[in-house]
Scaffold this active site. Structure first.
Site, mmCIF file in Angstrom:
data_model
loop_
_atom_site.group_PDB
_atom_site.id
_atom_site.type_symbol
_atom_site.label_atom_id
_atom_site.label_comp_id
_atom_site.label_asym_id
_atom_site.label_seq_id
_atom_site.Cartn_x
_atom_site.Cartn_y
_atom_site.Cartn_z
ATOM 1 N N LYS B 96 0.817 -1.220 0.000
ATOM 2 C CA LYS B 96 0.000 0.000 0.000
ATOM 3 C C LYS B 96 0.852 1.272 0.000
ATOM 4 C CE LYS B 96 -4.094 -2.081 0.227
ATOM 5 N NZ LYS B 96 -5.077 -2.012 -0.869
ATOM 6 N N GLU B 118 -10.137 5.502 2.872
ATOM 7 C CA GLU B 118 -10.902 4.373 3.391
ATOM 8 C C GLU B 118 -9.912 3.242 3.637
ATOM 9 O OE1 GLU B 118 -10.358 4.825 0.241
ATOM 10 O OE2 GLU B 118 -9.643 2.832 -0.268
ATOM 11 N N SER B 386 1.717 -9.663 -0.684
ATOM 12 C CA SER B 386 1.372 -8.238 -0.616
ATOM 13 C C SER B 386 1.536 -7.611 0.761
ATOM 14 C CB SER B 386 -0.059 -8.028 -1.108
ATOM 15 O OG SER B 386 -0.950 -8.858 -0.375
HETATM 16 C C1 LIG Z 1 -1.767 -7.016 2.494
HETATM 17 C C2 LIG Z 1 -2.894 -6.691 1.594
HETATM 18 N N1 LIG Z 1 -2.995 -7.327 0.420
HETATM 19 C C3 LIG Z 1 -4.010 -7.067 -0.432
HETATM 20 C C4 LIG Z 1 -5.000 -6.180 -0.109
HETATM 21 C C5 LIG Z 1 -6.123 -5.990 -1.075
HETATM 22 O O1 LIG Z 1 -6.060 -4.799 -1.770
HETATM 23 P P1 LIG Z 1 -5.650 -4.762 -3.292
HETATM 24 O O2 LIG Z 1 -6.509 -5.734 -3.997
HETATM 25 O O3 LIG Z 1 -5.923 -3.358 -3.688
HETATM 26 O O4 LIG Z 1 -4.228 -5.083 -3.402
HETATM 27 C C6 LIG Z 1 -4.935 -5.487 1.093
HETATM 28 C C7 LIG Z 1 -5.976 -4.505 1.438
HETATM 29 O O5 LIG Z 1 -6.189 -4.083 2.514
HETATM 30 C C8 LIG Z 1 -3.854 -5.759 1.977
HETATM 31 O O6 LIG Z 1 -3.760 -5.144 3.154
#
Ligand SMILES: Cc1ncc(COP(=O)(O)O)c(C=O)c1O
Lengths: 274, 404
Positions: B96, B118, B386
């Site tokens: 993020k 948000e 992620s």
């Molecule tokens: C670690 C992590 N991965 C994925 C996501 C999902 O978001 P996005 O699909 O935008 O990557 C989030 C959202 O809060 C997250 O915290």
């Protein structure tokens, strides 16, 4: 052929007063009571009706109308149900204009052509769809105009002179000036700015200009209505419904609460220029 | 360069990826969105902006993130070689931050004095609160009340960073409701406020802009894999909430047809359970919400469903419009992963690699586990890891019965 909306604005102009436009949520607090409220509005002095289409995610609405929408959905309201309400209303009232107000997804979900055909058949006069700016005119605005339904656009304090022509281009029926940057039910920040904005918009269009968002009392109606061709009242009417409920259910006071408030607001528009 | 048939050319000037995207917002916001787009276009080609973002990415966020060969997971699965793109090692613990750094620079350029956002899992909220602390801007984070409860460690982090966290009780108190409330705030404070959207969704130009800021993930994967193995990977996998880490991972590979792309949607209790999942592409249909046309979970009357996922970050009934486009064109394969499958992958990763993944990323891993088994040992598959799972330790502990 003159539309119901144009005819009504011409009539109130002849009376030298603004039009009183009242917003209620279709299906709030239940389908039958809502139908009774709808029928009571013109008798109490409403010149034109905005009928809210409930939506799960009303991003431009304050808490009162959010809750009204939730009550309507809980009561089983659907877009078809809203159209059926209009059809029922039209059996007894051929002249009071009805504008549906809501968000695009329920309409998109039904299908634009199907929706417009049903809306024309039911006797809908106009549409206000909050999340369809002029940039998305191909979606619904142009098809609606082709079907003979007015597409009423919101202009806001952020719509400057440069953008105003874009916003007015395919607007018909009337122009709805949102009195402030905010959601429905918030307070008007500056009345002087509102009348200036109305004058500014009138410099760009011959359409009537109605002002909404934040008008709560007969005094507000009289004050804002001095310059505007119409004033729109919504949140306080939806709150009147809410305040009349017992355990979330309609009472024998519900329809009367709305009727009395509309009558009071009507007194306000009548003295706006008197 | 990208040719006319490239999948990397979107969106068009109106913000459309095929039939998806657009600018479905109230008029109050429209002038601002056009202004944002103009500022973004200018920033994108401004060497100073690029230099500043690059410096922050390296020295503040810790980029590039490593591409790690997950040896024990590879052996356990017995198929393709498994690699993790370690976005969880970034400052604040997820991808993020990549987007927040880009957007905060833009907010500054636009002269905005207040930031709102948000958040679902709280990772975006933490990243936003972090950049707002660093750039000395007040910020308000909208978070569903349900999520406040299940992601408490992140709520505390945001507050310590100086953000105001506003719990949202409307609806199911999850990400969709937080986004509605953020939009209401934005309409009200449009003059001063920058809305820092946390995923590749919303009105144009957000899906494009967030994708661009996240595309560093895939660009680095391509580079690092080339250095490690001298070729392209055979597959890339990411979880899909709104879709920012996924589109960031995929974008560099969209025109490389030899690279299979997989997105894990939140399958919750199972795709057949009504309102029991958050797999908008596998279980929804196109609609319009939060400024864009995209696949949505909705009932037959077009009312939006709340959906469900064990993972707060995936618990959203929509998805970014570019994913809807890639789903329809079949360039990316999207598949649902249930809560249970994600929990299993969460534990496996923790025990075999000593890496506690976010529950969101565990969805990606669960899908990878299915795909890797069908691939040859000479092939490679990359997971966008992620985020880290510190925020989820308590929730997962409860699910596993480790806490009372
Ligand atoms: C670690 C992590 N991965 C994925 C996501 C999902 O978001 P996005 O699909 O935008 O990557 C989030 C959202 O809060 C997250 O915290």
């Amino acid at each position: 052929m003159s539309t119901r909306i144009a005819t009504r604005f011409a009539a109130v102009k002849a009376e030298n007063r603004p039009a009183l436009v009242t917003y209620v949520m279709a299906g709030d607090p239940d389908l039958a009571t809502s139908q009774a409220i709808l029928a009571a509005l013109p008798q109490a002095g409403s010149d034109m009706i905005e009928l809210g289409i409930p939506f799960s995610d009303p991003m431009a609405d304050g808490v009162a109308i959010q809750l009204g929408g939730q009550r309507a959905l809980a009561a089983g309201q659907t877009l078809r149900g809203v159209l059926a309400m209009v059809e029922d209303f039209r059996r007894k009232d051929e002249i009071t204009p009805i504008v549906l107000m809501g968000y695009y997804n329920p309409i998109y979900s039904m299908g634009v052509d199907k929706f417009l055909a049903a809306a024309v058949a039911a006797g809908v006069d106009g549409l206000i769809v909050v999340d369809l700016p002029p940039e998305e005119d191909d979606e619904l605005c142009l098809p609606a105009l082709a079907a003979g339904i007015n597409f009423i656009r919101l202009t806001t304090p952020t719509t400057d002179d440069k953008r105003l022509p874009t916003v007015l281009k395919n607007t018909s029926g009337f122009v709805y000036y949102v009195s402030m940057t905010g959601v429905t039910g918030a307070a008007i920040k500056s009345r002087g700015a509102v009348s200036d904005a109305v004058e500014r918009i009138k410099g760009h269009t011959d359409l009537p200009v109605a002002v909404g968002f934040g008008i709560k009392t007969a005094a507000d109606a009289a004050d804002i209505g001095r310059h505007a061709d119409g004033i729109v009242v919504g949140t306080v009417l939806v709150e009147a419904v809410a305040n009349s409920l017992v355990d979330g259910k309609a009472t024998d006071k519900t329809v009367g609460a709305v009727r009395d408030l509309v009558a009071d607001l009507f007194a306000g528009v009548k003295r706006a220029r008197g | 360069m990208d040719g006319i048939n490239s999948l990397r050319n979107g969106p068009d000037e109106f913000g459309n990826f095929g039939q998806f995207g657009g600018r479905f917002v109230a008029e109050t916001l429209m002038p601002l969105i056009l202004d944002l787009e103009a500022h973004y276009r200018a920033a994108k080609i401004d060497p100073e902006f690029k230099a500043e973002l690059s410096d922050l990415s390296i020295n503040y966020a810790g980029r590039p993130s490593p591409l790690y060969f997950a040896k024990r997971v590879t052996e356990h699965l017995g198929g393709a070689k498994v690699w993790f793109k370690r976005e969880e090692l970034n400052h604040t613990g997820s991808h993020k931050i990549n987007n927040c750094l880009g957007q905060i620079l833009l907010a500054k350029r636009m002269g905005k004095t207040r930031v709102i956002a948000e958040t679902g899992a709280g990772q975006h909220g933490v990243a936003t609160a972090t950049v707002c602390a660093k750039f000395d801007l007040p910020c308000v984070i909208f978070m569903g009340a349900t999520d406040v409860e299940r992601q408490m460690p992140n709520v505390l982090r945001m507050r310590m960073l100086g953000a105001e966290v506003r719990p949202v009780t409307a609806g199911a108190g999850t990400l969709k409701d937080a986004m509605n409330e953020a939009l209401r705030d934005w309409v009200t404070n449009v003059d001063t406020t920058y809305y820092l959207i946390g995923t590749a969704a919303g009105p144009h130009p957000y899906p494009e802009m967030v994708r661009d800021f996240q595309s560093v993930i895939g660009t680095e994967i391509k580079d690092q894999f080339q250095k490690a193995e001298g070729k392209l990977p055979d597959a890339v996998v990411a979880c899909v909430g709104g879709g920012s880490n996924a589109i960031g991972s995929f974008h560099a590979f969209l025109d490389d047809s030899s690279v299979a792309l997989f997105g894990a949607e939140a399958g919750g209790h199972g795709i057949d359970v009504e309102n029991g999942h958050a797999a908008s592409m596998t279980g929804g249909r196109p609609g319009v919400l939060h400024g864009n046309r995209t696949y949505l979970l909705q009932d037959k009357d077009g009312q939006i469903l709340e959906g469900h996922s064990i993972s707060a970050g995936l618990d959203y009934p929509g998805v970014g419009p570019e994913h809807s486009f890639l789903h329809d064109t079949k360039r990316v394969t999207y598949a649902p992963i249930t809560d249970d499958e994600a929990l299993e992958a969460f534990q496996l990763c923790t025990k075999l690699e000593g890496i506690i993944p976010a529950l969101e990323s565990a969805h990606g891993l669960a899908l990878l586990m299915k795909v890797a088994k069908t691939m040859g040992k000479d092939q490679s598959i990359v997971l966008c890891l992620s985020g880290r799972g510190d925020k989820d330790v308590e929730s997962v502990g409860k699910y596993l019965g480790l806490l009372k």
